[in-house]
Design an enzyme around this catalytic site. Sequence first.
Site, PDB file in Angstrom:
ATOM      1  CB  CYS A 214      38.251  40.923  42.121  1.00  9.20           C
ATOM      2  SG  CYS A 214      39.438  42.211  42.544  1.00  9.20           S
TER       3      CYS A 214
ATOM      4  CG  HIS B  73      34.298  43.800  42.618  1.00 11.82           C
ATOM      5  ND1 HIS B  73      34.341  42.624  43.318  1.00 11.82           N
ATOM      6  CD2 HIS B  73      35.555  44.325  42.676  1.00 11.82           C
ATOM      7  CE1 HIS B  73      35.563  42.437  43.798  1.00 11.82           C
ATOM      8  NE2 HIS B  73      36.316  43.461  43.418  1.00 11.82           N
TER       9      HIS B  73
END
Length: 532
Positions: free
Chosen positions: A343, A468
């Site tokens: 991310c 994630h």
Amino acid sequence: MNSASVQKTAAVLMLQGTASDVGKSVITTALCRIFKQDGFRPAPFKSQNMALNSYVTEDGKEIGRAQGAQAEACGIEATTDMNPILIKPVRDMHSQIVVHGVPFAQMSASDYRQHFLPEAKQTVMEALDRLRSTYDVVLMEGAGSPAEINLKDRDIVNMNLAGWADAPVILISDIDRGGVFASIVGTLELLEPHEVQRVKGFIINKFRGDLSLLQPGLDWLEERTGIPVLGVLPYIRDIQIEAEDSVVLDSLRHGKSGQQELDLAVIRYPRISNFTDFDALSREPDVNIRYVTSPEELGSPDAILLPGTKDTIGDLEFLRESGLEQAIARHIEREHVQLVGICGGYQMLGQHLQDPFAVEANQVQEARGMGMLPLSTTFLQNKQTVRASGWVQVEHPIRLHQEVDGAHSAGQSASSLPIEGYEIHMGVTECHEPERVSALFEIRHPGGQSFNEGWGTQDGKVWGTYLHGLFESDQFRRSWLNGLRESKGLAPLLETYSVRERKEMEFDRVAESLRSALDLERIYEIMGLQTL
């Protein structure tokens, strides 16, 4: 809420603490599992949560990670009613306010207190009412301490909320910090008389010693306050329930004791988020994970992991000012070392970042990236929050290796390994020179088409993704670790564990520890419940 409506809705119990990080979240999680085991339909609730470690619900909304884990312990799907207000700090004194899983505004602390909180009661109580009309029991978790005098007049998460819900309160204190009796009595002294009347019992957490030596203090406390001690909980080592507060990382600075064969360094920048991405890796027997903040702490890891962040450009500045960016560049010159970004860490690996709408800060920003991948990221005003699943691309560059639990992945040509994860980001990342890099995954969103996700250098040394939770994909996790082992001349490990099964076992383990230490019969009585 009138008394008649309360009688028709779920029983409630509120867990408050004498301070932050006294164990409220873990105890709430364990009680969620206990009530489920006892035949009830429980649900968690935290009206307002400040956390950078978040959870994506099935419908693509964002809540605090603790409430997601608590819902799992209850055996139910998490919803935004379980955490209607989420505060995600961006920089000092400024936070993104997420209401029912969707970004509402970016506010300073004073604006939030003066302009948002007076209107928040309705949002909070409507969410709680929906839970109470759906479930048998709602376990309400407070935040910080109910005795924070400067915050009490606009409180929506501790004693005011307990009053609105007519909820009994159990006060938790951490004896491992020292001064447990002073913290309990001092908290009561700072509460209003009607608030003290709501406190129906104490739980003392993290006790390591001989209970008989503590008993005189417990007797004194009950005599002094007229409130019973409902249990003294033992210090439970190596709790593997996901945390939401990065304060837990202080205990992980040096990793495990012993000599694990793989050393992974996670960069702990100031606004680190979703650090639980690496929990699954840390539980592999051959892995040591360390959280580092300086070049000196970096050591000689086999892989460097750049986690998520709520302030990508600000934390990139931290890497430069601390000397970590230069140190990372030197380390990945070693043939077997990999650099992985998740991310915000993935965004940092690119060449350029720009924030034209001041999404991450209170001013328009742009920055030069680390230049490891030919990518650019622009922060937009809409946030992507979605669960995703898919598989590893046929021509991916990641150094995977070996057969793991029946799934074969040989070298860098491995494909078809299943993956799952979730996305939480406001950045859109583009690749400018796809001939220099390779796509990593083919993923799909619920109800959507499949598409490529993530990029990596063709030698597999640098790669990044928005996913994630990627390392909770059991076969992928072990295959990647075996690739690291192969690069060091180590034999692969052919077995791994199931993250989902381990979670269930951990919920049961911690619940059993509490069940043996708590006066559950009295807790049921406090809540007006009878065991089924």
